[in-house]
Design a protein around this motif. Sequence first.
Motif, PDB file in Angstrom:
ATOM      1  N   GLN A 227       0.810  -1.223   0.000  1.00 56.45           N
ATOM      2  CA  GLN A 227       0.000   0.000   0.000  1.00 56.45           C
ATOM      3  C   GLN A 227       0.843   1.273   0.000  1.00 56.45           C
ATOM      4  N   VAL A 228       2.155   1.128  -0.009  1.00 56.96           N
ATOM      5  CA  VAL A 228       3.021   2.305  -0.117  1.00 56.96           C
ATOM      6  C   VAL A 228       2.878   2.891  -1.519  1.00 56.96           C
ATOM      7  N   LEU A 229       2.670   4.199  -1.597  1.00 58.57           N
ATOM      8  CA  LEU A 229       2.564   4.895  -2.884  1.00 58.57           C
ATOM      9  C   LEU A 229       3.920   5.530  -3.193  1.00 58.57           C
ATOM     10  N   GLY A 230       4.530   5.114  -4.284  1.00 57.25           N
ATOM     11  CA  GLY A 230       5.887   5.573  -4.579  1.00 57.25           C
ATOM     12  C   GLY A 230       6.890   4.789  -3.760  1.00 57.25           C
ATOM     13  N   GLU A 231       7.981   5.427  -3.387  1.00 53.96           N
ATOM     14  CA  GLU A 231       9.030   4.760  -2.622  1.00 53.96           C
ATOM     15  C   GLU A 231       8.946   5.110  -1.142  1.00 53.96           C
ATOM     16  N   VAL A 232       9.408   4.187  -0.315  1.00 57.07           N
ATOM     17  CA  VAL A 232       9.480   4.426   1.124  1.00 57.07           C
ATOM     18  C   VAL A 232      10.381   5.630   1.402  1.00 57.07           C
ATOM     19  N   HIS A 233       9.945   6.501   2.276  1.00 57.98           N
ATOM     20  CA  HIS A 233      10.655   7.727   2.669  1.00 57.98           C
ATOM     21  C   HIS A 233      10.705   8.766   1.546  1.00 57.98           C
ATOM     22  N   LYS A 234       9.991   8.553   0.449  1.00 56.07           N
ATOM     23  CA  LYS A 234      10.043   9.488  -0.681  1.00 56.07           C
ATOM     24  C   LYS A 234       8.684  10.144  -0.923  1.00 56.07           C
ATOM     25  N   GLY A 235       7.916  10.316   0.143  1.00 60.11           N
ATOM     26  CA  GLY A 235       6.581  10.896  -0.005  1.00 60.11           C
ATOM     27  C   GLY A 235       6.605  12.309  -0.555  1.00 60.11           C
ATOM     28  N   PHE A 236       7.579  13.120  -0.120  1.00 58.36           N
ATOM     29  CA  PHE A 236       7.658  14.488  -0.621  1.00 58.36           C
ATOM     30  C   PHE A 236       8.010  14.513  -2.103  1.00 58.36           C
ATOM     31  N   GLU A 237       8.871  13.596  -2.501  1.00 60.07           N
ATOM     32  CA  GLU A 237       9.236  13.533  -3.911  1.00 60.07           C
ATOM     33  C   GLU A 237       8.025  13.181  -4.779  1.00 60.07           C
ATOM     34  N   VAL A 238       7.212  12.244  -4.288  1.00 59.53           N
ATOM     35  CA  VAL A 238       5.990  11.879  -5.011  1.00 59.53           C
ATOM     36  C   VAL A 238       5.056  13.084  -5.112  1.00 59.53           C
ATOM     37  N   ALA A 239       4.891  13.793  -3.986  1.00 59.81           N
ATOM     38  CA  ALA A 239       4.014  14.961  -3.980  1.00 59.81           C
ATOM     39  C   ALA A 239       4.534  16.045  -4.921  1.00 59.81           C
ATOM     40  N   ASN A 240       5.828  16.312  -4.883  1.00 61.60           N
ATOM     41  CA  ASN A 240       6.395  17.359  -5.736  1.00 61.60           C
ATOM     42  C   ASN A 240       6.293  17.014  -7.215  1.00 61.60           C
ATOM     43  N   ASP A 241       6.394  15.725  -7.537  1.00 63.32           N
ATOM     44  CA  ASP A 241       6.304  15.301  -8.938  1.00 63.32           C
ATOM     45  C   ASP A 241       4.908  15.504  -9.510  1.00 63.32           C
ATOM     46  N   TRP A 242       3.873  15.297  -8.676  1.00 62.22           N
ATOM     47  CA  TRP A 242       2.521  15.241  -9.212  1.00 62.22           C
ATOM     48  C   TRP A 242       1.581  16.338  -8.722  1.00 62.22           C
TER      49      TRP A 242
END
Length: 387
Positions: A227-242
């Motif tokens: 259920q992790v969206l994107g990579e572990v510990h990379k939540g900000f990177e996912v948010a910034n990308d999209w």
Amino acid sequence: MDFSLTDEQNMLIRTTRAFVEQELFPYEAEVERTGELRPDLVEEIKAKAIAAGLYAANMPEEAGGAGLDTVSWVLYEKELSRANYALHWTCVARPSNILMACTPEQRERYLYPTVRGERSDCLAMTEPEAGSDVRSMKCSAVKDGDDWVINGTKHFISHADVADFVILFAASGVEETPRGPKKLITAFLIDKGTPGFEVLPGYENVSHRGYKNSILRFENCRVPSSQVLGEVHKGFEVANDWLGPTRLQVAAGCLGRAERALDLALQWAATRKQFGQQIGKFQGVSFKLADMATRYKAAEMLTLNAAWKADQGAMTDEDAAMAKLFASEMLAFVTDEALQIHGGMGLMSELPLERLWRDARIERIWEGTSEIQRHIISRALLRPLGA
């Protein structure tokens, strides 16, 4: 510079505006009066929006959306936003683009059903003690075998009451930096009904009646690593990308409501008579209209310029911040002046002006306050000078 719109963009504007006026405007008074959006009405309008090709139009074609370029998307958002927020957002949903970060398996379970209108999402970042300072969030995710155990509270979570799942951001670790420890953030997809996950009623809000906010509570909520969206510990990177264009969405919404308020003020000034003539002939009113129109046009140019730069891959945080800042403050000015031009009638619920005026207030707060936008802009100006 070429400011002309394509035939496709003009058709999109006409189609969306006609849909808003025919399918959404008739129900505004009901939603404002009751503060509720009937489930049967949502399904009825949703079906019409899907048939018209307007549902989830913000999403890429590969996901089943319309694949609009950024300028077209901003024009579409502007037209939808002329209506009551609950109506246009819930019935003509625009799923979060962050779902594009889903794995193939997650796309089948979350992305595609959401684009088709079978499921709905909500985004959960804000906490009681973590608003603009997202890094201070306390909602935690701790690894336990192949699972993650989540504990904490989120609040001000828009439309969580009707969503089927939440895109949750939680602190999942700490890293050492030259400036000291910094929390690592991971994004998760969590279905409503998961044990340990509870959705509670939120707060009463003067803006956007019918569009609810909720409190999310997690107590030893266990979710698998799948259920992790994107990579572990990379939540900000996912948010910034999209999530980059989100501030343009707010700016576009401010344009739609400001245009409606300005149109109402113009009609009133041209037809309302006092002292034997239309009030628009009085300088005290005509100068207000001139200032309203000028600020509106400036906000429109800032927003469309940022959208055009986004399509060229050149939009900066400063561009989006300027558009959001100026458009949201312009909306506050235009709705207040439009209400003033109407006098006492402007405050009566028989007209949509008092709603537009109330609804305008939240735009300077969510998706980054005006102060945060000014910080982003000033930092961009000073950074090249080493300040």
